[in-house]
Design an enzyme around this catalytic site. Structure first.
Site, short mmCIF file in Angstrom:
data_model
loop_
_atom_site.label_atom_id
_atom_site.label_comp_id
_atom_site.label_asym_id
_atom_site.label_seq_id
_atom_site.Cartn_x
_atom_site.Cartn_y
_atom_site.Cartn_z
N HIS A 268 1.80 -0.95 -14.17
CA HIS A 268 2.36 0.01 -13.18
C HIS A 268 1.97 1.43 -13.60
O HIS A 268 0.79 1.72 -13.72
CB HIS A 268 3.87 -0.24 -13.11
CG HIS A 268 4.60 0.50 -12.03
ND1 HIS A 268 4.02 1.07 -10.95
CD2 HIS A 268 5.94 0.73 -11.88
CE1 HIS A 268 4.94 1.63 -10.18
NE2 HIS A 268 6.12 1.45 -10.73
N HIS A 309 -4.47 -3.70 -6.66
CA HIS A 309 -3.15 -3.22 -6.21
C HIS A 309 -2.49 -4.33 -5.40
O HIS A 309 -3.18 -5.06 -4.68
CB HIS A 309 -3.32 -1.97 -5.32
CG HIS A 309 -2.07 -1.18 -5.18
ND1 HIS A 309 -1.09 -1.53 -4.27
CD2 HIS A 309 -1.63 -0.10 -5.84
CE1 HIS A 309 -0.09 -0.68 -4.37
NE2 HIS A 309 -0.38 0.19 -5.32
N ASP A 366 -4.49 5.33 -10.30
CA ASP A 366 -4.58 5.63 -11.74
C ASP A 366 -6.00 5.74 -12.26
O ASP A 366 -6.20 6.13 -13.41
CB ASP A 366 -3.84 4.52 -12.52
CG ASP A 366 -2.36 4.55 -12.22
OD1 ASP A 366 -1.83 3.54 -11.73
OD2 ASP A 366 -1.75 5.61 -12.42
C1 SDX Z 1 0.51 1.44 -9.72
O1 SDX Z 1 3.18 -1.13 -6.38
C2 SDX Z 1 2.80 0.13 -6.32
O2 SDX Z 1 2.80 0.74 -5.31
C3 SDX Z 1 2.31 0.72 -7.68
C4 SDX Z 1 1.70 2.13 -7.61
C5 SDX Z 1 2.73 3.17 -7.22
O3 SDX Z 1 2.32 4.23 -6.75
O4 SDX Z 1 3.95 2.94 -7.48
O5 SDX Z 1 0.63 2.17 -6.70
C6 SDX Z 1 1.18 2.57 -8.98
O6 SDX Z 1 1.16 0.74 -10.46
C7 SDX Z 1 -0.96 1.17 -9.44
C8 SDX Z 1 -1.48 -0.12 -10.18
C9 SDX Z 1 -1.79 0.29 -11.60
N1 SDX Z 1 -2.11 -0.90 -12.43
C10 SDX Z 1 -3.36 -1.15 -12.84
O7 SDX Z 1 -4.35 -0.47 -12.56
C11 SDX Z 1 -3.45 -2.34 -13.81
C12 SDX Z 1 -4.62 -3.23 -13.40
N2 SDX Z 1 -4.31 -3.88 -12.14
C13 SDX Z 1 -3.59 -5.10 -12.16
O8 SDX Z 1 -3.05 -5.61 -13.27
C14 SDX Z 1 -3.22 -5.67 -10.81
O9 SDX Z 1 -4.23 -5.40 -9.95
C15 SDX Z 1 -1.88 -5.23 -10.25
C16 SDX Z 1 -0.78 -5.47 -11.23
C17 SDX Z 1 -1.94 -3.79 -9.90
C18 SDX Z 1 -1.64 -6.05 -8.98
O10 SDX Z 1 -1.56 -7.36 -9.37
P1 SDX Z 1 -1.19 -8.52 -8.31
O11 SDX Z 1 -1.11 -7.98 -6.92
O12 SDX Z 1 0.00 -9.29 -8.83
O13 SDX Z 1 -2.47 -9.38 -8.31
P2 SDX Z 1 -2.74 -10.60 -9.31
O14 SDX Z 1 -2.37 -10.21 -10.70
O15 SDX Z 1 -2.12 -11.82 -8.72
O16 SDX Z 1 -4.35 -10.71 -9.24
C19 SDX Z 1 -4.99 -11.41 -8.17
C20 SDX Z 1 -6.37 -11.77 -8.75
C21 SDX Z 1 -6.29 -12.52 -10.08
O17 SDX Z 1 -7.50 -13.26 -10.21
P3 SDX Z 1 -7.45 -14.89 -9.82
O18 SDX Z 1 -6.27 -15.48 -10.57
O19 SDX Z 1 -7.24 -14.91 -8.31
O20 SDX Z 1 -8.78 -15.43 -10.26
O21 SDX Z 1 -7.10 -10.55 -9.03
C22 SDX Z 1 -7.33 -10.47 -10.44
C23 SDX Z 1 -6.36 -11.42 -11.11
O22 SDX Z 1 -6.88 -11.87 -12.37
N3 SDX Z 1 -7.08 -9.07 -10.81
C24 SDX Z 1 -7.83 -8.39 -11.68
C25 SDX Z 1 -7.27 -7.10 -11.68
N4 SDX Z 1 -6.22 -7.05 -10.87
C26 SDX Z 1 -6.10 -8.28 -10.32
N5 SDX Z 1 -8.90 -8.74 -12.43
C27 SDX Z 1 -9.42 -7.77 -13.19
N6 SDX Z 1 -8.95 -6.51 -13.26
C28 SDX Z 1 -7.88 -6.14 -12.54
N7 SDX Z 1 -7.42 -4.90 -12.61
#
Ligand code: SDX
Length: 434
Positions: A268, A309, A366
């Site tokens: 997050h 996201h 971010d």
């Molecule tokens: C913020 O919610 C909000 O609005 C948050 C925010 C706000 O203003 O409040 O926007 C601020 O928190 C932005 C997000 C910051 N976080 C990151 O940048 C961390 C990296 N991103 C992730 O960990 C991820 O993308 C999330 C946590 C942001 C979202 O995760 P989800 O929606 O639960 O998606 P998921 O984990 O189920 O992933 C779906 C697929 C998976 O692959 P498969 O199992 O389908 O093969 O996408 C892949 C994940 O492995 N994946 C990624 C990835 N994010 C998702 N693979 C590599 N790198 C990534 N960053």
């Protein structure tokens, strides 16, 4: 060492056909009303991570994840970032309308009147190690505010709610700057109410008592825009945490401290710090392909920080604005940061790679924010504190919206239980060694 036993039983699957009421809002997906599901049908909905769950009604912020749109009270973030100020956006988020000139002047004066913190609060800082993470300090001191403002803790009194909101919005810059000064062993700098909200924050961060300090207008504008972009984002994890804490009647400072704690996670608000650590680990443009392969390896937990996201399955509009601001600020400050080159190349390669494209993983807010903050002179471990400072108005706006509702219930989700069924206690002497 004993490890927590994972439930082994697999939930058994059946089919249930039901007719449920469907409601439409003003824009965005409809909702299906399941409030009476357990009472009428004896079943719960099951939605870990709330992928398809609307937890409340809200009129504050709307996100269209497919179009990559974000609006505060109906105004697109692109227009607010270009034409508004953070305090004007605070007024908009809190009260629902853009202020008139007089309303804005009165609001700015009100916030200015609350920028100081109780002198006793400084003692809290001296209880932390100098190398404590600033977010650990912020969690502590924000919660501690409850012990200073007994005159505004009645959550059922609208005036107390508003006063607490003004106080926390006004004091967050002071608390965050104090966390930074404490970590580098410099004297705390008192607020200067002759400056703008962002200018005052920069002075408290970078001024030293021994010398005069001039706010750089380029940096002031970039700081204010970063605050605007992070101000609110619908029911994200930290805002939902604030709402859940607030639903028990907890005081506003305790609720905001809960939001700070939730925001800290690298999935997050902690992602902006993690992006800079990732760019530093990559080290050069040449190393990007190997790093991308590591991210794509299912056996490797590494994620591309600042990408992906839960809601945006297109560009996060804030990332687009942040990228433009990045170029503006770095060129106006004459900063040439190799991290920006790595970030730009990393984005280009990722957006051509099917792993990211097929999963609709785009840069989020971010991905670029840390590069601007670094250019401004803010250290990486302070990035999430900046996010928390900005998001405080979003947290408070949602807290006030929730407490203003007619029907209020404590948030209390249920579960799908897959643990042990009833069994009788076994005295120690009769337990077999495992
Ligand atoms: C913020 O919610 C909000 O609005 C948050 C925010 C706000 O203003 O409040 O926007 C601020 O928190 C932005 C997000 C910051 N976080 C990151 O940048 C961390 C990296 N991103 C992730 O960990 C991820 O993308 C999330 C946590 C942001 C979202 O995760 P989800 O929606 O639960 O998606 P998921 O984990 O189920 O992933 C779906 C697929 C998976 O692959 P498969 O199992 O389908 O093969 O996408 C892949 C994940 O492995 N994946 C990624 C990835 N994010 C998702 N693979 C590599 N790198 C990534 N960053």
């Amino acid at each position: 060492m004993a490890t927590a036993k994972k439930s082994t039983s697999k939930p058994k699957k059946k089919t249930l056909k039901l007719e449920l009421d469907r409601y439409s809002g003003n824009v965005g997906p409809d909702v299906v009303d399941v409030q009476a599901l357990y009472k009428n049908h004896g079943v719960f909905t099951y939605d870990p991570g709330f992928m398809s769950t609307a937890s409340c009604q809200s009129a504050i912020t709307y996100i269209d994840g497919d179009k990559g749109e974000l609006m505060y009270r109906g105004y697109p973030i692109e227009q607010l970032a270009q034409q508004s100020s953070y305090l004007e956006c605070c007024y908009l988020l809190l009260f629902g309308e853009l202020p008139t000139t007089d309303q804005l002047i009165e609001f700015e004066d009100t916030i200015r009147n609350h920028t100081l913190v109780h002198e006793q609060l400084m003692t809290f800082y001296h209880g932390f190690r100098r190398d404590a993470h600033p977010m650990a300090i912020l969690c502590g001191v924000v919660g501690a505010l409850s012990s200073f403002y007994h005159d505004s803790l009645d959550v059922n009194d609208p005036e107390h709610r508003q006063l607490s909101g003004y106080r926390i919005i006004a004091k967050m810059p002071t608390l965050v700057a104090m966390a930074y000064k404490y970590s580098i062993g410099q004297a705390f700098v008192y607020p200067d109410n002759g400056l703008t909200y962002s200018g005052n924050f920069l002075k408290m961060m970078f001024a030293v008592p021994a010398e005069p300090y001039e706010v750089n207008p380029v940096v002031e504008k970039a700081m204010d825009r970063i605050f605007i972009l992070h101000a609110d984002h619908e029911q994200n994890a930290s805002t939902s945490t604030v709402r859940l804490a607030g639903s028990s009647g907890a005081n506003p400072f305790a609720c905001i401290a809960a939001g700070v704690a939730s925001l800290w996670g690298p999935a997050h608000g902690g992602a902006n710090e993690a992006v800079l650590d990732m760019l530093a680990e990559i080290g050069s443009v040449e190393n990007i392909p190997d790093y991308i392969e590591k991210v794509k390896d299912k056996l490797n937990p590494t994620r591309l920080m600042g990408f992906g996201h839960r809601v945006y399955k297109n560009f996060d509009p804030r990332a687009t604005i942040m990228r433009e601001t990045c170029h503006e600020v770095l060129s106006e400050l004459g900063v040439n940061d190799p991290m920006l080159d790595i970030a730009m190349e990393l984005e280009r390669i990722a957006l051509e790679d099917d792993y990211f494209v097929s999963r609709k993983l785009y840069p989020n807010v971010d991905f670029y924010s840390g590069i601007i903050l670094r250019a401004i002179g803010i250290p990486t471990n302070m990035f999430t504190c900046i996010f928390a400072l900005s998001r405080t108005v979003g947290w408070i706006s949602h807290w006030i919206e929730m407490l203003g509702e007619e029907q209020q219930k404590i948030g209390r989700p249920r579960q799908l239980y897959t643990g042990a069924k009833h069994r009788d206690f076994v005295p120690l002497s009769e337990r077999k060694k495992k």
